[in-house]
Design an enzyme around this catalytic site. Structure first.
Site, mmCIF file in Angstrom:
data_model
loop_
_atom_site.group_PDB
_atom_site.id
_atom_site.type_symbol
_atom_site.label_atom_id
_atom_site.label_comp_id
_atom_site.label_asym_id
_atom_site.label_seq_id
_atom_site.Cartn_x
_atom_site.Cartn_y
_atom_site.Cartn_z
ATOM 1 N N HIS A 88 52.051 45.124 39.597
ATOM 2 C CA HIS A 88 51.136 45.212 39.351
ATOM 3 C C HIS A 88 50.292 46.244 39.680
ATOM 4 O O HIS A 88 50.834 47.336 40.127
ATOM 5 C CB HIS A 88 50.000 44.437 40.703
ATOM 6 C CG HIS A 88 49.042 43.741 41.033
ATOM 7 N ND1 HIS A 88 48.026 45.245 40.750
ATOM 8 C CD2 HIS A 88 47.872 42.939 40.285
ATOM 9 C CE1 HIS A 88 46.963 43.886 40.993
ATOM 10 N NE2 HIS A 88 47.085 42.612 40.231
ATOM 11 N N SER B 62 39.470 40.222 36.105
ATOM 12 C CA SER B 62 37.782 39.437 35.438
ATOM 13 C C SER B 62 38.085 38.084 35.086
ATOM 14 O O SER B 62 36.961 37.471 34.564
ATOM 15 C CB SER B 62 36.769 40.230 35.507
ATOM 16 O OG SER B 62 36.842 41.752 36.877
ATOM 17 N N GLY C 241 39.188 43.641 39.521
ATOM 18 C CA GLY C 241 38.420 43.965 40.494
ATOM 19 C C GLY C 241 36.644 44.096 40.232
ATOM 20 O O GLY C 241 35.854 44.048 40.847
ATOM 21 N N ASN D 173 46.512 35.782 42.511
ATOM 22 C CA ASN D 173 47.190 36.713 42.437
ATOM 23 C C ASN D 173 45.996 37.181 44.109
ATOM 24 O O ASN D 173 44.871 37.492 44.009
ATOM 25 C CB ASN D 173 46.841 38.020 41.660
ATOM 26 C CG ASN D 173 47.180 39.196 42.376
ATOM 27 O OD1 ASN D 173 47.587 39.141 44.133
ATOM 28 N ND2 ASN D 173 47.217 40.431 42.087
ATOM 29 N N LYS E 117 46.156 38.374 46.520
ATOM 30 C CA LYS E 117 45.953 40.045 47.597
ATOM 31 C C LYS E 117 46.692 39.462 48.684
ATOM 32 O O LYS E 117 46.666 39.193 49.100
ATOM 33 C CB LYS E 117 45.086 40.771 47.135
ATOM 34 C CG LYS E 117 44.746 41.047 45.436
ATOM 35 C CD LYS E 117 43.969 41.842 44.437
ATOM 36 C CE LYS E 117 43.784 41.214 43.269
ATOM 37 N NZ LYS E 117 42.784 42.601 42.906
ATOM 38 N N GLU F 156 47.709 47.542 40.786
ATOM 39 C CA GLU F 156 48.042 48.590 42.387
ATOM 40 C C GLU F 156 48.991 48.139 43.191
ATOM 41 O O GLU F 156 49.122 49.954 44.036
ATOM 42 C CB GLU F 156 46.763 46.933 43.481
ATOM 43 C CG GLU F 156 45.610 46.988 42.876
ATOM 44 C CD GLU F 156 44.733 45.708 43.157
ATOM 45 O OE1 GLU F 156 45.919 44.985 44.395
ATOM 46 O OE2 GLU F 156 43.976 44.807 42.759
ATOM 47 N N GLU G 70 47.642 42.971 32.375
ATOM 48 C CA GLU G 70 46.490 43.278 33.074
ATOM 49 C C GLU G 70 45.694 44.647 32.616
ATOM 50 O O GLU G 70 46.192 46.012 33.278
ATOM 51 C CB GLU G 70 46.687 43.202 34.282
ATOM 52 C CG GLU G 70 47.183 41.925 34.382
ATOM 53 C CD GLU G 70 46.197 41.490 36.765
ATOM 54 O OE1 GLU G 70 45.994 40.933 36.350
ATOM 55 O OE2 GLU G 70 47.366 41.762 36.867
HETATM 56 C C1 PEP Z 1 44.506 41.032 39.779
HETATM 57 O O1 PEP Z 1 44.640 41.015 40.375
HETATM 58 O O2 PEP Z 1 45.762 40.339 39.206
HETATM 59 C C2 PEP Z 1 43.312 40.414 38.711
HETATM 60 C C3 PEP Z 1 43.132 40.166 37.517
HETATM 61 O O3 PEP Z 1 42.415 40.318 39.794
HETATM 62 P P1 PEP Z 1 40.775 40.134 39.192
HETATM 63 O O4 PEP Z 1 41.201 38.527 38.263
HETATM 64 O O5 PEP Z 1 40.040 40.110 40.516
HETATM 65 O O6 PEP Z 1 40.218 41.081 38.493
#
Ligand code: PEP
Length: 264
Positions: free
Chosen positions: A110, A228, A188, A25, A27, A112, A182
């Protein structure tokens, strides 16, 4: 034996019941030149991957991604899609528009988008249905916040989000979408859910999928972990019986890191 393996009686060996899927992703990162450079570096690094490989780029990079990955094992996804076919929805993109570009996957719901753009279980469901109807494969995100985990509400939140996202879907749809678990507190932040916690929580989602469709149907649905995930922790996470892949944010922006996750 782990549930993602099944015994092939003819060969007398256990084989994967669900093909792993690792999706990046990006972003809101990468302009056209940066996308081109990243994809060109990635192509040879992941060409022998044993899992499905997806990169979900900003809308503006989709054409570049589709063009550069033609004939390769990298699939392209968007990060959102509108539920209407067309009309007065300034700034939005329809599922048909994505399909016409050659896009195969789309991230929906997601955290966000839930946090900053008012996404709800109902709008997630509307987007999922529109995506499936157009032939896109949704990667549907669910996950609890830290407050919800600390308040003991993980199961309540995940059951609500999963049932909400999948309302009105039928058994015919189960091979055409992926769930991404998630935990919001792990995205992040560098803070990964332990492999055990991720596995146990995904088991709750799979049980819910069993209630929505049927227990055997749930065994076919791929559920990723996201938060992460990186080259250092991917092996342990992917060794868990319930974890069928990863949705990768930060680590998907560097070709070597992403390829190491893909080639875990
Ligand atoms: C994400 O944005 O879906 C995500 C898992 O980000 P990160 O791997 O940076 O935690």
């Amino acid at each position: 034996m782990a549930s993602k393996y099944v015994m092939n009686k003819l060969l007398g060996v256990y084989i994967m019941a669900r093909k792993p899927i690792i999706a990046g992703n990006w972003k809101m990162n990468n302009n056209k030149a940066e996308s081109k450079a990243l994809i060109e570096e990635l192509l040879p690094l992941v060409k022998d991957a044993q899992c499905d490989v997806v990169i979900c780029t900003p809308f503006t990079d989709l054409w570049t991604a589709v063009d550069l990955t033609k004939g390769s094992n990298i699939h392209v996804g968007a990060q959102n899609v509108h539920w209407a076919e067309k009309g007065a929805f300034t700034g939005e993109i329809s599922a048909k528009m994505l399909v016409e570009l050659g896009v195969e996957y789309v991230i929906i719901g997601h955290s966000e988008r839930r946090q900053y753009f008012g996404e709800t279980d109902a709008t997630v469901n509307a987007r999922v249905k529109a995506a499936l109807a157009a032939g896109l494969k949704p990667i549907i995100c669910v996950g609890e916040t830290l407050e919800e985990r600390e308040a003991g509400k993980v199961e309540e939140v995940l059951v609500r989000q999963t049932k909400g996202a999948l309302a009105d879907l039928s058994k015919d749809d189960i091979d055409n979408f992926v769930i991404a678990y998630e935990p919001v507190w792990a995205i992040g932040t560098g803070r990964t859910a332990t492999a055990d916690v991720a596995n146990d929580t995904i088991a709750i989602i799979r049980r819910t999928l069993g209630e929505i469709f049927c227990p055997k149907c749930a065994e076919r649905i791929r559920i990723q972990y996201g938060g992460s995930m990186n080259p250092k922790n991917v092996k342990e996470l992917m060794a868990q019986p319930e974890i069928d892949g990863g949705l990768i944010g930060g680590a998907s922006l560097k070709a070597v890191d992403f390829s190491q996750v893909v080639n875990y």
